[in-house]
Design an enzyme around this catalytic site. Sequence first.
Site, PDB file in Angstrom:
ATOM      1  N   ASP A 162       5.653   7.888   2.750  1.00 40.19           N
ATOM      2  CA  ASP A 162       5.710   6.575   3.392  1.00 40.19           C
ATOM      3  C   ASP A 162       4.580   6.449   4.419  1.00 40.19           C
ATOM      4  OD1 ASP A 162       7.542   4.071   3.870  1.00 40.19           O
ATOM      5  OD2 ASP A 162       7.015   4.804   5.871  1.00 40.19           O
TER       6      ASP A 162
ATOM      7  N   GLU B 228       5.423   0.145   0.965  1.00 41.34           N
ATOM      8  CA  GLU B 228       4.427   1.137   1.391  1.00 41.34           C
ATOM      9  C   GLU B 228       4.906   2.553   1.095  1.00 41.34           C
ATOM     10  OE1 GLU B 228       6.896   0.209   5.128  1.00 41.34           O
ATOM     11  OE2 GLU B 228       6.169  -0.871   3.366  1.00 41.34           O
TER      12      GLU B 228
END
Length: 338
Positions: free
Chosen positions: A215, A258
């Site tokens: 992440d 993301e």
Amino acid sequence: MEKLRIGNYETLYDLWKRLREEYGEEEALKVVNNISKELIVKEAKKDKYVFEKVLIKELLKDSRRERYIKEKLLWTIRFLRDVINLSAEPSVELNYRNCFLWRDLMRLRKQRLKERFLREILETHKTVHVFAKKFYESLKEENYISAYFYYQNCVKNSYALISLLSAVRLKEVSEELKKDPLTGLLNRRFLIPIFEDVLELSMYTELPFSVAIIDLDDFKKINDTYGHLVGDCVLKNVAKIIRKNLRKSDYIFRYGGEEFLVLLPSTGLEDAVNILEKLRRAVERTEIECEGHKINVTVSIGVCSDIYTGDKSPEDYINCADQKLYEAKKEGKNRVIF
């Protein structure tokens, strides 16, 4: 001397040391040699059962990659029959250069199979044959201690070779799947089918696999500061860094906005952490240029590993990696937690 049962001691070396102190070196070697002989037959029966299970499944498929796997499985099963019978006369081809797999793969050097991946397969294949040859030589000399060592290494590398060949097959299948339009990575909707193949591979080869979730740290701040065009540009560049720092046999998915999910077949926790730590440092060191802006980003990574035994689902492993990712964020970001 009282009959010793297999499994009373942690290692054969420990057993030998104890017996040497009590009965002398010659008697100790004799006992350990006999126990090694028993262990060879016992473990070969178990390994033969596993390889036969894999073969039955592979016989239902029909493609070039499956043909490689079938041929190597048949070779290994014939080798294991010799082991179980303690036959010093090989019923398999020991010269790796004369093996079907070697000859056929050598012809693929300039075709679709990536050179780096091909080298790894060929080297593992060679190692299998070298250890098999040494096994038969030790068997002829009735040196069962050495034979047991060579047997274990031959089978270990045979498992690794089947795993590598299966990874090639899965990789080629994945290349035909639709990619994420922004990053070019695998689309999330194909995650579960590929994950199930990786679990199946782990169960039949008894080798570990790893799953990681990556992440971008503080990605919302990048979007808020520079806008979504820059944010998309950052995502594309991070995806490139991930591809560059992972192996050809690994699977990389665009998992969320993301977030990226990575599957690492035939990879234990230690190796996975080393690979992902290298990736984390590469992201940290890279200055990304987007729309005239130079931006430095970091990633947090959670990773879990296991040998699949049929009692968990892909979602269980994904949740495990997600929990480790949460811990990485909580502990300050820009780190790998396992």
